[in-house]
Motif scaffolding. Structure first.
Motif, PDB file in Angstrom:
ATOM      1  N   GLY A 107       0.797  -1.217   0.000  1.00  0.00           N
ATOM      2  CA  GLY A 107       0.000   0.000   0.000  1.00  0.00           C
ATOM      3  C   GLY A 107       0.830   1.267   0.000  1.00  0.00           C
ATOM      4  O   GLY A 107       0.310   2.350  -0.291  1.00  0.00           O
ATOM      5  N   ASP A 108       2.125   1.151   0.314  1.00  0.00           N
ATOM      6  CA  ASP A 108       3.014   2.311   0.332  1.00  0.00           C
ATOM      7  C   ASP A 108       3.816   2.455  -0.958  1.00  0.00           C
ATOM      8  O   ASP A 108       4.657   3.348  -1.060  1.00  0.00           O
ATOM      9  CB  ASP A 108       3.974   2.213   1.519  1.00  0.00           C
ATOM     10  N   HIS A 147      -2.970  -1.228   5.014  1.00  0.00           N
ATOM     11  CA  HIS A 147      -3.831  -0.171   4.493  1.00  0.00           C
ATOM     12  C   HIS A 147      -5.217  -0.719   4.171  1.00  0.00           C
ATOM     13  O   HIS A 147      -5.384  -1.912   3.893  1.00  0.00           O
ATOM     14  CB  HIS A 147      -3.261   0.402   3.191  1.00  0.00           C
ATOM     15  N   LEU A 149      -7.083  -0.690   1.225  1.00  0.00           N
ATOM     16  CA  LEU A 149      -6.786  -0.381  -0.172  1.00  0.00           C
ATOM     17  C   LEU A 149      -7.999   0.148  -0.929  1.00  0.00           C
ATOM     18  O   LEU A 149      -7.854   0.909  -1.886  1.00  0.00           O
ATOM     19  CB  LEU A 149      -6.218  -1.615  -0.878  1.00  0.00           C
ATOM     20  N   ASP A 152      -7.921   3.697  -0.280  1.00  0.00           N
ATOM     21  CA  ASP A 152      -6.789   4.270  -1.014  1.00  0.00           C
ATOM     22  C   ASP A 152      -7.131   4.427  -2.498  1.00  0.00           C
ATOM     23  O   ASP A 152      -6.718   5.406  -3.142  1.00  0.00           O
ATOM     24  CB  ASP A 152      -5.546   3.393  -0.856  1.00  0.00           C
ATOM     25  N   LYS A 157      -4.801   6.896  -4.410  1.00  0.00           N
ATOM     26  CA  LYS A 157      -3.474   6.528  -3.931  1.00  0.00           C
ATOM     27  C   LYS A 157      -3.059   5.119  -4.349  1.00  0.00           C
ATOM     28  O   LYS A 157      -1.890   4.744  -4.201  1.00  0.00           O
ATOM     29  CB  LYS A 157      -3.419   6.639  -2.402  1.00  0.00           C
TER      30      LYS A 157
END
Length: 251
Positions: A107-108, A147, A149, A152, A157
């Motif tokens: 997720g990063d 996260h 997702l 996101d 993101k």
């Protein structure tokens, strides 16, 4: 190091069943759960249960490196690709070919790199940094994140197409607070593990009062935090200090 999935909670039983079912499919696996819930343990058990067990298990922490370093780490580079690239270097996808690549904290991963990862997942091909030759790999991709997702994706993101490509098999790791019945098993497991590592000949036990504190605690760091607390006790930390630290976090 041996990896074990400790617990008798129904959610843990379902995860064990999933490991057996999907270990030899080669389908991408997405592990979801809070920090410290054992996502890497499951990734390594999937590898061990598969026909790829004799091949490499390569872990990449996607949150630990900036974009340029993460790209070269994953895909490698040719000599002269950038300043300091004085020789060819294979990437982790190449090294893990025929084995497993574990993309921790997916997720990063920066958006621009997500596009290149999607291409590899779709075609099994990529070019090293500074190169034009096509590199073909057969790498089983297991990814994990703490996260959300789906949130996101809505926030722009995380790529929706990458999410669906990774999320062929989804395994959700339960937080420790939702399986408190497994706490005694985990406590005994970590106590025995650290007793061996510390080469303690005498027995070690956690006082009943401390066990009650452990049972009431929220464990935001999950099994990893539990392991740390037990190790601190076994290393000689004052039980009152450990108790005080934990009591501050009880909700």
């Amino acid at each position: 190091m041996d990896y074990e999935l400790i617990g008798n909670h129904p959610s843990i039983g379902k995860i064990r069943e999933l490991i057996s079912l999907v270990a030899d499919t080669g389908y991408s696996v997405l592990l979801l759960g809070e920090t410290g819930t054992g996502k890497e343990v499951v990734a390594r058990l999937l590898h061990a249960a598969s026909s790829r067990r004799a091949k490499r298990f390569v872990k990449v922490n996607c949150a630990a490196l900036p974009l340029t370093l993460l790209e070269s780490e994953l895909f490698g580079y040719e000599k002269g690709a950038f300043t300091g690239a004085d020789k060819f270097k294979p990437g982790k996808f190449e090294i893990a070919s025929d084995g497993v690549i574990y993309l921790d904290e997916i997720g990063d991963m920066p958006l621009v790199l997500q596009a290149k990862l999607l291409e590899v997942l779709q075609s099994g091909e990529f070019a090293r940094l500074g190169g034009t030759d096509v590199v073909k790999v057969s790498t089983w991709v297991i990814a994990s994140t703490n996260h959300d997702l789906e949130k996101d994706m809505k926030a722009g993101k995380f790529r929706e197409d990458l999410y669906y490509r990774l999320n062929i098999i989804k395994i959700e790791m339960p937080p420790l607070r939702e399986r408190k019945d497994d706490l005694p098993l985990l406590m005994d497991y970590f106590t025995e593990r650290y007793r061996k590592e510390l080469q303690l000949s005498e027995g070690f036990s956690i006082h009943e009062e401390m066990r009650d504190v452990f049972n009431d605690y929220f464990w935001p760091g999950n099994a990893r935090e539990l392991a740390s607390a037990i190790l601190r006790l076994m290393m000689g930390d004052d039980p009152l200090i450990v108790k005080s630290d934990l009591l501050e976090g009880i909700t």
